[in-house]
Design an enzyme around this catalytic site. Structure first.
Site, mmCIF file in Angstrom:
data_model
loop_
_atom_site.group_PDB
_atom_site.id
_atom_site.type_symbol
_atom_site.label_atom_id
_atom_site.label_comp_id
_atom_site.label_asym_id
_atom_site.label_seq_id
_atom_site.Cartn_x
_atom_site.Cartn_y
_atom_site.Cartn_z
ATOM 1 N N ALA A 28 0.873 -1.191 0.000
ATOM 2 C CA ALA A 28 0.000 0.000 0.000
ATOM 3 C C ALA A 28 0.912 1.244 0.000
ATOM 4 C CB ALA A 28 -0.963 0.002 1.170
ATOM 5 N N HIS A 33 6.949 6.038 1.354
ATOM 6 C CA HIS A 33 7.768 4.880 0.961
ATOM 7 C C HIS A 33 8.682 5.251 -0.212
ATOM 8 C CE1 HIS A 33 4.178 2.567 2.614
ATOM 9 N NE2 HIS A 33 5.187 2.062 3.309
ATOM 10 N N GLY A 145 11.183 4.969 7.869
ATOM 11 C CA GLY A 145 10.658 6.318 8.066
ATOM 12 C C GLY A 145 10.644 6.715 9.535
ATOM 13 N N GLU A 146 10.840 8.014 9.773
ATOM 14 C CA GLU A 146 10.850 8.512 11.158
ATOM 15 C C GLU A 146 9.444 8.646 11.750
ATOM 16 O OE1 GLU A 146 13.181 12.086 11.262
ATOM 17 O OE2 GLU A 146 15.046 10.960 11.422
ATOM 18 N N GLN A 151 9.980 2.414 16.266
ATOM 19 C CA GLN A 151 10.383 1.250 15.452
ATOM 20 C C GLN A 151 11.818 1.438 14.934
ATOM 21 O OE1 GLN A 151 7.862 -0.812 12.376
ATOM 22 N NE2 GLN A 151 8.934 0.512 10.978
ATOM 23 N N SER A 184 -0.022 4.252 5.122
ATOM 24 C CA SER A 184 -0.896 3.377 4.319
ATOM 25 C C SER A 184 -2.305 3.394 4.888
ATOM 26 C CB SER A 184 -0.350 1.955 4.337
ATOM 27 O OG SER A 184 0.959 1.961 3.830
HETATM 28 O O1 PAF Z 1 6.879 0.026 9.034
HETATM 29 C C1 PAF Z 1 6.423 -0.979 8.439
HETATM 30 O O2 PAF Z 1 5.811 -0.923 7.374
HETATM 31 C C2 PAF Z 1 6.621 -2.350 9.075
HETATM 32 O O3 PAF Z 1 6.574 -2.269 10.459
HETATM 33 C C3 PAF Z 1 7.895 -3.061 8.602
HETATM 34 C C4 PAF Z 1 9.139 -2.283 9.005
HETATM 35 C C5 PAF Z 1 7.880 -3.226 7.082
HETATM 36 C C6 PAF Z 1 8.003 -4.454 9.226
HETATM 37 O O4 PAF Z 1 6.940 -5.268 8.849
#
Ligand code: PAF
Length: 280
Positions: A28, A33, A145-146, A151, A184
């Site tokens: 998505a 991205h 991404g920030e 994460q 997304s």
């Molecule tokens: O940020 C995301 O889209 C997800 O958490 C990732 C890093 C692709 C892991 O599934």
């Protein structure tokens, strides 16, 4: 090039001895991205974009079922990169050869804060799939991404813990014209929810502009009031934390880098955002 297994990716890259940048995604795709893919394309000879909606990081089955998917559109968005693009779209078995379950990780408490409190097990799922992607694809660099700032910190800690020689690169949040952070999940918003959601970033900026005058309680109260004025929005959390440990603070002390972290429901869709505060 599209491959469904990591061994096909490995044999394609074998003997090429070129630098590889990985952009892990759940599909998505949006301009956020694409900004990661652009950066990866500038810095590497090959780019791998993985598309895999990772079940183990969803703590809510409804969220997983509703997660937007559109591989045909994703391919169109990636077409400008086709000269150096490897699109990797695995099935679960390729990334989780034994069982589709998370491993347990510990990142000195980073995983327990903020999103960790509200989405139990989420970061174990993220770390499990990223470990698998890293081991199977062995990129030189990986791009995140920030917007998902926590994460990003966890993936940096994971890479260090695993002793992998992969450079983790954080990229700035990409926003719509009205400030809404690209996600997304924005595709799931109704027109009214989408319109209301612009208040999130607007309010974050207002808070930042008053950081000299307000304490954290005042900032939180202002955020909640501003969000709840919108019929479609509801605040799940508002935190301010230092970027090194992500422990929510009661007061801003002097020294260090701080960020605001928020989660807001727009109808049933959960949106997160974050904004750096000025260093004090
Ligand atoms: O940020 C995301 O889209 C997800 O958490 C990732 C890093 C692709 C892991 O599934």
């Amino acid at each position: 090039m599209l491959f469904n297994t990591h061994s096909e990716v490995q044999s394609f890259l074998k003997d090429k001895k070129k630098s590889v940048g990985l952009v892990p995604t759940m599909g998505a795709l949006h301009k956020g991205h694409i900004s990661l893919v652009e950066k990866a394309a500038q810095e590497n000879e090959w780019i791998i974009v993985s598309i895999f909606v990772n079940p183990t990081q969803f703590n809510n089955p409804e969220d997983l079922a509703n997660y937007p998917k559109n591989i045909a559109e994703d391919k169109i968005m990636l077409a400008p990169f086709k000269e150096k693009l490897i699109l990797y779209v695995p099935k679960s078995k390729d990334l989780y050869p034994k069982n589709l379950i998370s491993k347990e990780f510990c990142f000195a408490g980073l995983e327990k804060q903020i999103e960790g409190t509200f989405r139990p097990g989420h970061f174990n799922g993220v770390a499990t799939v990223i470990e698998s992607l890293f081991h199977k694809l062995l990129p030189n660099r990986a791009y995140f991404g920030e917007k998902d700032f926590q994460q990003l910190q966890i993936i940096k800690a994971l890479t260090k813990q695993l002793g992998l020689n992969i450079k983790i690169i954080g990229c700035p949040i990409v926003r719509e014209k009205d400030g809404l952070a690209l996600s997304s999940r924005n595709k799931l918003l109704t027109l009214e929810e989408r319109k209301a959601a612009s208040v999130i970033f607007k309010t974050l900026k207002e808070i930042k502009s008053r950081q000299e005058n307000w304490n954290i309680n005042e900032m939180e109260a202002y955020f909640k009031k501003s969000i709840e004025r919108e019929y479609h929005l509801r605040t799940e959390y508002f935190f301010i934390a230092k970027t090194n440990d992500l422990i929510p603070l009661k007061a801003l002390d002097k020294g260090g880098c701080y960020r605001i972290f928020v989660a807001v429901f727009a109808g049933k869709t959960r949106l997160i955002d974050t904004l750096e505060l000025e260093i004090i």
